[in-house]
Design an enzyme around this catalytic site. Structure first.
Site, PDB file in Angstrom:
ATOM      1  N   LYS A 103       0.844  -1.214   0.000  1.00 13.77           N
ATOM      2  CA  LYS A 103       0.000   0.000   0.000  1.00 13.77           C
ATOM      3  C   LYS A 103       0.873   1.255   0.000  1.00 13.77           C
ATOM      4  O   LYS A 103       0.649   2.190  -0.767  1.00 13.77           O
ATOM      5  CB  LYS A 103      -0.921   0.033   1.234  1.00 13.77           C
ATOM      6  CG  LYS A 103      -1.861  -1.154   1.341  1.00 13.77           C
ATOM      7  CD  LYS A 103      -2.739  -1.075   2.577  1.00 13.77           C
ATOM      8  CE  LYS A 103      -1.988  -1.087   3.896  1.00 13.77           C
ATOM      9  NZ  LYS A 103      -1.246  -2.346   4.174  1.00 13.77           N
ATOM     10  N   ARG A 112      11.750  -6.700   3.569  1.00 10.07           N
ATOM     11  CA  ARG A 112      11.584  -5.239   3.705  1.00 10.07           C
ATOM     12  C   ARG A 112      12.688  -4.642   4.583  1.00 10.07           C
ATOM     13  O   ARG A 112      12.991  -5.135   5.656  1.00 10.07           O
ATOM     14  CB  ARG A 112      10.219  -4.901   4.300  1.00 10.07           C
ATOM     15  CG  ARG A 112      10.098  -3.391   4.554  1.00 10.07           C
ATOM     16  CD  ARG A 112       8.687  -2.897   4.675  1.00 10.07           C
ATOM     17  NE  ARG A 112       7.906  -3.553   5.700  1.00 10.07           N
ATOM     18  CZ  ARG A 112       6.612  -3.325   5.900  1.00 10.07           C
ATOM     19  NH1 ARG A 112       5.975  -2.467   5.118  1.00 10.07           N
ATOM     20  NH2 ARG A 112       5.961  -3.965   6.835  1.00 10.07           N
ATOM     21  N   ARG A 164      12.023  -2.939  10.075  1.00  5.87           N
ATOM     22  CA  ARG A 164      11.043  -2.205  10.896  1.00  5.87           C
ATOM     23  C   ARG A 164      10.786  -3.008  12.173  1.00  5.87           C
ATOM     24  O   ARG A 164      10.614  -4.231  12.098  1.00  5.87           O
ATOM     25  CB  ARG A 164       9.736  -2.059  10.092  1.00  5.87           C
ATOM     26  CG  ARG A 164       9.188  -0.643  10.130  1.00  5.87           C
ATOM     27  CD  ARG A 164       8.102  -0.453   9.116  1.00  5.87           C
ATOM     28  NE  ARG A 164       6.810  -0.942   9.582  1.00  5.87           N
ATOM     29  CZ  ARG A 164       5.680  -0.804   8.900  1.00  5.87           C
ATOM     30  NH1 ARG A 164       5.688  -0.197   7.723  1.00  5.87           N
ATOM     31  NH2 ARG A 164       4.552  -1.276   9.358  1.00  5.87           N
TER      32      ARG A 164
END
Ligand code: AP5
Length: 218
Positions: free
Chosen positions: A13, A125, A158
Site C-alpha cells: 500500500k 523489507r 522495521r
C-alpha cells in the site's frame, strides 16, 4: 481524485500510494508513517500509541480518526489514504466527515495477495530509520546495498516486522477487513486488485482503475 488503499500489512500500500500520489499529483497520507514519526519524536501522541504499534495492535479508533481527519481537512485537492480507514468505525466516521465537506471518496482499492507472497515481502523489507524510505532486498533494493538512496543512512528492519508482531498484525487485519469491504461495496466505490505483480504493473493497474473511474463520472 480521492482514493483509499486497503490491504493486508506488507501488501504494498505504502509503495503504491507514493507512486500514485506522484503520478496523479495528489497528496499522500499514510497513517503508519504519521504514527511512526510521532513515536520517534516522542510527542504526547507518540507516547500514547507506541505500545499499540510495537505489539501489532490497532490504535484506538477515536484517536486515529482525530489524527487523520485533522490532516485530511488541511488538504486542498485530491489525496490517497494509505492505512486508514482500517475499521468499520473509522470508515463510517470518515465517510460522514468527507460527505460533510462535500469531498467523498471516489475509489477504494482493496489489495489482495497470496500469503506466501506476503511473507516474502515482510522478510525482505528494509526501511530508512531517518527518512522512512522503503526497500526490499530482492524486489526493490537500494543502489548501494544496505544504504538509503536518499540520505545514505544504514537501512534497518522495521521493529514491527518481527515474525510474532507480523502474525498479530495479519490476524488483526483479517478480523477487521470484511466489514470494511462490505461498507465500501454498499457505497459502490470498491474495486479489488491482485497486488502480487511487479511494482510498475501494480501502479499501472491502479492508474487504469482511477482513469476508468474518472471516465465513468464524466
Ligand atoms: P502501517 O504502517 O499502516 O502498516 P501496515 O498496514 O501493516 O502496512 P505496511 O506498512 O506493513 O505495508 P504496506 O502495505 O504499506 O507495504 P509496503 O509498501 O511497505 O501501520 C503500522 C501500525 O500502525 C499498525 O500495526 C497499527 O498499530 C497502527 N495503525 C496504522 N494505521 C492505523 C489505523 N487506521 N487504525 C489503527 N491503527 C493503525 O511493501 C512491503 C514490502 O514489499 C516492501 O519491502 C516493498 O519494497 C515491497 N513491495 C511493495 N510492492 C511490491 C511489489 N509490487 N512487488 C515486489 N515487492 C513489493
Amino acid at each position: 481524485m480521492r482514493l483509499a488503499l486497503l490491504g493486508p500489512p506488507g501488501a504494498g500500500k505504502g509503495t503504491q500510494a507514493i507512486r500514485i500520489a506522484h503520478r496523479m499529483k495528489i497528496a499522500h497520507l499514510s497513517s503508519g508513517d504519521i504514527l511512526r514519526s510521532e513515536k520517534s519524536a516522542g510527542t504526547p501522541l507518540g507516547l500514547k500509541i507506541r505500545d499499540f504499534i510495537d505489539r501489532g495492535k490497532l490504535v484506538p479508533d477515536d484517536l486515529m480518526i482525530r489524527v487523520m481527519e485533522d490532516r485530511v481537512a488541511r488538504i486542498h485537492g485530491g489525496f490517497v489514504l494509505d492505512g486508514f480507514p482500517r475499521t468499520l468505525v473509522q470508515a463510517a466516521d470518515l465517510a460522514g466527515f468527507l460527505d460533510s465537506i462535500h469531498k467523498p471518496l471516489d475509489l477504494v482499492v482493496n489489495f489482495v495477495l497470496d500469503e506466501n507472497v506476503l511473507s516474502r515481502r515482510f522478510e525482505g523489507r528494509r526501511v530508512c530509520p531517518v527518512c522512512g524510505s522503503v526497500y526490499h532486498l530482492d524486489t526493490m533494493p537500494p543502489e548501494v546495498p544496505g544504504l538509503c538512496d536518499q540520505d545514505g543512512q544504514a537501512l534497518v528492519t522495521r521493529p514491527d516486522d518481527q515474525p510474532d508482531v507480523v502474525r498479530e498484525r495479519i490476524k488483526t487485519y483479517r478480523l477487521s477487513v470484511e466489514p470494511l469491504v462490505d461498507f465500501y461495496k454498499k457505497r459502490e466505490i470498491l474495486v479489488t486488485l491482485d497486488a502480487a505483480g511487479a511494482p510498475n504493473d501494480v501502479t499501472a493497474a491502479v492508474v487504469d482503475l482511477i482513469r476508468g473511474n474518472a471516465g465513468k463520472k464524466r
